[in-house]
Write a protein that holds these residues in place. Structure first.
Motif, PDB file in Angstrom:
ATOM      1  N   ASN A 457       0.846  -1.190   0.000  1.00 55.02           N
ATOM      2  CA  ASN A 457       0.000   0.000   0.000  1.00 55.02           C
ATOM      3  C   ASN A 457       0.881   1.239   0.000  1.00 55.02           C
ATOM      4  N   ALA A 458       1.966   1.170  -0.798  1.00 51.64           N
ATOM      5  CA  ALA A 458       2.913   2.272  -0.878  1.00 51.64           C
ATOM      6  C   ALA A 458       3.227   2.554  -2.342  1.00 51.64           C
ATOM      7  N   GLY A 459       3.859   3.690  -2.586  1.00 50.87           N
ATOM      8  CA  GLY A 459       4.256   4.035  -3.951  1.00 50.87           C
ATOM      9  C   GLY A 459       3.058   4.150  -4.868  1.00 50.87           C
ATOM     10  N   VAL A 460       3.099   3.441  -6.009  1.00 55.24           N
ATOM     11  CA  VAL A 460       1.997   3.514  -6.967  1.00 55.24           C
ATOM     12  C   VAL A 460       0.732   2.871  -6.415  1.00 55.24           C
ATOM     13  N   PHE A 461       0.843   2.122  -5.306  1.00 53.88           N
ATOM     14  CA  PHE A 461      -0.315   1.458  -4.715  1.00 53.88           C
ATOM     15  C   PHE A 461      -0.892   2.242  -3.537  1.00 53.88           C
ATOM     16  N   LEU A 462      -0.361   3.432  -3.281  1.00 60.05           N
ATOM     17  CA  LEU A 462      -0.796   4.221  -2.140  1.00 60.05           C
ATOM     18  C   LEU A 462      -2.299   4.488  -2.230  1.00 60.05           C
ATOM     19  N   GLY A 463      -3.010   4.205  -1.139  1.00 63.46           N
ATOM     20  CA  GLY A 463      -4.451   4.416  -1.117  1.00 63.46           C
ATOM     21  C   GLY A 463      -5.242   3.345  -1.820  1.00 63.46           C
ATOM     22  N   ASN A 464      -4.613   2.209  -2.113  1.00 62.23           N
ATOM     23  CA  ASN A 464      -5.318   1.155  -2.834  1.00 62.23           C
ATOM     24  C   ASN A 464      -6.464   0.569  -2.016  1.00 62.23           C
ATOM     25  N   ASP A 465      -6.429   0.739  -0.677  1.00 62.52           N
ATOM     26  CA  ASP A 465      -7.515   0.195   0.139  1.00 62.52           C
ATOM     27  C   ASP A 465      -8.668   1.179   0.279  1.00 62.52           C
ATOM     28  N   ASN A 466      -8.716   2.207  -0.605  1.00 60.71           N
ATOM     29  CA  ASN A 466      -9.819   3.172  -0.640  1.00 60.71           C
ATOM     30  C   ASN A 466     -10.628   2.970  -1.922  1.00 60.71           C
ATOM     31  N   PRO A 467     -11.415   1.910  -2.025  1.00 64.00           N
ATOM     32  CA  PRO A 467     -12.158   1.710  -3.282  1.00 64.00           C
ATOM     33  C   PRO A 467     -13.209   2.791  -3.488  1.00 64.00           C
ATOM     34  N   PRO A 468     -13.298   3.339  -4.695  1.00 63.91           N
ATOM     35  CA  PRO A 468     -14.333   4.336  -4.970  1.00 63.91           C
ATOM     36  C   PRO A 468     -15.728   3.717  -4.859  1.00 63.91           C
ATOM     37  N   PRO A 469     -16.752   4.538  -4.725  1.00 65.04           N
ATOM     38  CA  PRO A 469     -18.117   4.016  -4.617  1.00 65.04           C
ATOM     39  C   PRO A 469     -18.458   3.090  -5.789  1.00 65.04           C
ATOM     40  N   GLY A 470     -19.036   1.936  -5.458  1.00 65.28           N
ATOM     41  CA  GLY A 470     -19.458   0.984  -6.476  1.00 65.28           C
ATOM     42  C   GLY A 470     -18.347   0.126  -7.040  1.00 65.28           C
ATOM     43  N   GLN A 471     -17.117   0.280  -6.533  1.00 66.15           N
ATOM     44  CA  GLN A 471     -15.998  -0.490  -7.073  1.00 66.15           C
ATOM     45  C   GLN A 471     -15.413  -1.420  -6.021  1.00 66.15           C
ATOM     46  N   SER A 472     -14.668  -2.423  -6.536  1.00 62.70           N
ATOM     47  CA  SER A 472     -14.024  -3.408  -5.673  1.00 62.70           C
ATOM     48  C   SER A 472     -12.524  -3.356  -5.864  1.00 62.70           C
ATOM     49  N   ARG A 473     -11.789  -3.765  -4.851  1.00 58.42           N
ATOM     50  CA  ARG A 473     -10.340  -3.913  -4.923  1.00 58.42           C
ATOM     51  C   ARG A 473      -9.968  -5.281  -4.361  1.00 58.42           C
ATOM     52  N   ASP A 474      -9.001  -5.918  -5.008  1.00 61.23           N
ATOM     53  CA  ASP A 474      -8.554  -7.238  -4.578  1.00 61.23           C
ATOM     54  C   ASP A 474      -7.216  -7.134  -3.858  1.00 61.23           C
ATOM     55  N   PHE A 475      -7.004  -8.033  -2.899  1.00 60.60           N
ATOM     56  CA  PHE A 475      -5.806  -8.049  -2.071  1.00 60.60           C
ATOM     57  C   PHE A 475      -5.380  -9.494  -1.846  1.00 60.60           C
ATOM     58  N   TRP A 476      -4.151  -9.658  -1.368  1.00 61.08           N
ATOM     59  CA  TRP A 476      -3.649 -11.011  -1.112  1.00 61.08           C
ATOM     60  C   TRP A 476      -2.630 -10.970   0.021  1.00 61.08           C
ATOM     61  N   ALA A 477      -2.392 -12.132   0.598  1.00 62.33           N
ATOM     62  CA  ALA A 477      -1.365 -12.275   1.634  1.00 62.33           C
ATOM     63  C   ALA A 477      -0.973 -13.741   1.716  1.00 62.33           C
ATOM     64  N   VAL A 478       0.333 -13.999   1.858  1.00 63.61           N
ATOM     65  CA  VAL A 478       0.804 -15.335   2.196  1.00 63.61           C
ATOM     66  C   VAL A 478       0.712 -15.467   3.710  1.00 63.61           C
ATOM     67  N   VAL A 479       0.008 -16.486   4.172  1.00 67.23           N
ATOM     68  CA  VAL A 479      -0.266 -16.646   5.594  1.00 67.23           C
ATOM     69  C   VAL A 479       0.104 -18.058   6.041  1.00 67.23           C
ATOM     70  N   SER A 480       0.263 -18.226   7.350  1.00 70.46           N
ATOM     71  CA  SER A 480       0.362 -19.561   7.914  1.00 70.46           C
ATOM     72  C   SER A 480      -1.030 -20.173   7.953  1.00 70.46           C
ATOM     73  N   LEU A 481      -1.073 -21.498   7.960  1.00 69.21           N
ATOM     74  CA  LEU A 481      -2.335 -22.213   8.068  1.00 69.21           C
ATOM     75  C   LEU A 481      -2.351 -23.014   9.365  1.00 69.21           C
TER      76      LEU A 481
END
Length: 506
Positions: A457-481
């Motif tokens: 969420n930095a650089g060109v991705f800054l503010g990526n977690d602010n989806p505009p009205p009516g829009q979606s944003r996708d995210f991912w994470a490598v996690v333990s199970l």
């Protein structure tokens, strides 16, 4: 002329006369030992895996090469296609995000952000560096890599250390899309992309960059466990175990220690290291003996709780000399006040769970943030093996104003990450008591900074977690199970209600 040279000349004449070219993998440059560049033109190789760029879905990332090179090296190639027409968009796409920020502090702009996650050995493999010259990867300062125009495409490559022989699949990671998970590694020599020769690392003075992964879990009592694939380091909060400046165990310490004893019983480790640690408050004359007394107290209690025969516990106090986190914040100091138990990682029980119900609706939850309704849903939770998985999830703005989903709010600046990441997610064990956090690794440029293996969420991705009205944003994470390999689990995304019955794909 020798017979071999004569045959080579005849083959070259035949190729020129027919307009054909010899297979690229046979075009070894005798002078450099590398692979000669393919002729200029479109890269038409078959796609091994594909994903849209998560903040610009009209840009597609195609994995077109994953080949061993002289056994000890790996060549990764990604074709980036900007499918927008000039009349649809007025600007192209910068490929600057293919740079790795964990090692580079200056700007030789190479595609060093292409990396491989070696799950069995819990480590990240990054492209070779050539001191003073950049890296064995595409030079992003050159066209067309600097800026990909609408309707254009370009292929990027990176040369990395290869996973050990016998490794059949691996996972390719960039910051621009979810990882390409469990892709088969080809034993055939790599084919170079158009216009770019692939250098041979054995002919260069290279620096190998391999970063151990940290797979952490947290419990409600402030405990934290780090799993590097070989050992478990169970960090127990001394704020729970002891009163201030005391070394006698509190009444609530037994439950915490009993849980740790269960983990030791599941291991085959003959020895457990018990280490006492303090924060940086006070001086060594106080901290050192206090940490030793606390380590001794935990050792004595654990010897009563561990039921497996033949386990030896060794206790030592280190005072404030081995901080887990910087002592520059209240939270960092709290986590440094700990007793750490280190022992061999238990072998996970591999069971094949029943297949998930593919017809089940995607679980979705809604939260109102600053007056705006947002929904969160899990798109997939896929196992990478060895206790790691890839979580992909989606945030949708159902309101009338843009608003942050708060995907980085749950972890403060005390974590000392090199940049902002959307890492406020966790997979929960069946009881909901243990949170399995996004995996990270220590940056290679000094200091205590870390890199999350998750959406930036930095650089060109800054503010990526602010989806505009009516829009979606996708995210991912490598996690333990969770270790019990249940077919479903729960997922916590930021401040949203908990998502339950999430299937784990294996």
């Amino acid at each position: 002329m020798s017979r071999i040279a004569l045959w080579a000349a005849l083959l070259a004449l035949l190729a020129a006369a027919t307009g054909c070219t010899l297979p690229a993998e046979t075009k070894r440059d005798a002078g450099t030992g590398g692979i000669t560049a393919a002729p200029p033109g479109r890269d038409t190789r078959a796609v091994l895996a594909s994903a849209p760029m998560y903040h610009r879905p009209w840009v597609r990332l195609d994995l077109v090469g994953l080949n061993r090179f002289d056994e000890r090296h790996l060549v990764v190639q990604i074709r980036v296609a900007n499918t927008a027409r000039p009349d649809q968009r007025d600007a192209g796409t910068s490929l600057d995000a293919f740079k790795d920020t964990s090692t580079e502090t200056t700007d030789p702009a190479f595609a060093t952000g292409i990396s491989v996650l070696d799950a069995p050995r819990r480590r990240m493999l990054l492209p070779y560096r050539t001191p003073g010259k950049g890296a064995l990867a595409t030079d992003l300062r050159k066209e067309p890599f600097r800026y990909l125009k609408d309707g254009a495409e370009a292929t990027l490559y990176a040369v990395l250390p290869a996973p050990p022989p016998g490794t059949a699949t691996t996972t390719v990671v960039t910051q621009l899309a979810p990882p390409f998970a469990n892709v088969p590694i080809s034993g055939s020599p790599p084919t170079a992309p158009p216009g770019q020769p692939i250098p041979n690392p054995d002919r260069h003075r290279v620096q190998t960059v391999i970063a151990p992964l940290n797979a952490a879990t947290q419990t409600p009592d402030g405990g934290e466990t780090q799993d590097d694939g070989t050992d478990l380091r169970v960090h127990l909060s001394t704020d729970v175990l002891f009163a201030v400046n005391a070394s006698a165990l509190t009444p609530r310490a037994r439950q915490t220690l009993h849980r740790a004893a269960t983990q030791i019983d599941a291991s085959t480790a003959p020895t457990v290291q018990v280490e006492g640690h303090t924060d940086s408050s006070g001086d060594d004359t106080v901290n050192d003996p206090l940490s030793q007394r606390r380590a001794d107290a935990v050792k004595a209690e654990m010897e009563k709780l561990v039921t497996r025969a033949g386990v030896r516990l060794d206790a030592k106090g280190y005072g404030s000399k081995r901080p887990l986190y910087p002592n520059t914040s209240t939270e960092g100091k709290r986590r440094n006040r700990r007793v750490t138990l280190t022992f061999q990682r238990p072998v996970p029980k591999e069971r094949t769970p029943p297949p998930p119900d593919t017809n089940a609706p995607t679980p979705t939850v809604t939260s109102t943030i600053k007056g705006q309704p947002l929904t969160a849903s899990v798109q997939s939770l896929r196992s990478l093996g060895n206790g790691l998985g890839v979580l992909t999830y989606r945030i949708t703005n159902k309101g009338t104003k843009p608003v942050s989903a708060g995907l980085s709010e749950m972890y403060g600046e005390w974590m000392e990450f090199t940049e902002h990441f959307d890492r406020a997610v966790a997979v929960l064990d069946p009881t909901g008591q243990t949170a399995y956090l996004p995996v990270d690794y220590r940056a290679q440029r000094g200091g205590a900074d870390r890199m999350c293996v998750c959406t930036s969420n930095a650089g060109v991705f800054l503010g990526n977690d602010n989806p505009p009205p009516g829009q979606s944003r996708d995210f991912w994470a490598v996690v333990s199970l969770p270790p019990d390999n249940t077919p479903t689990t729960s997922v916590q995304i930021a401040r949203f209600p908990r998502l339950t019955k999430i299937p784990i794909t294996r």
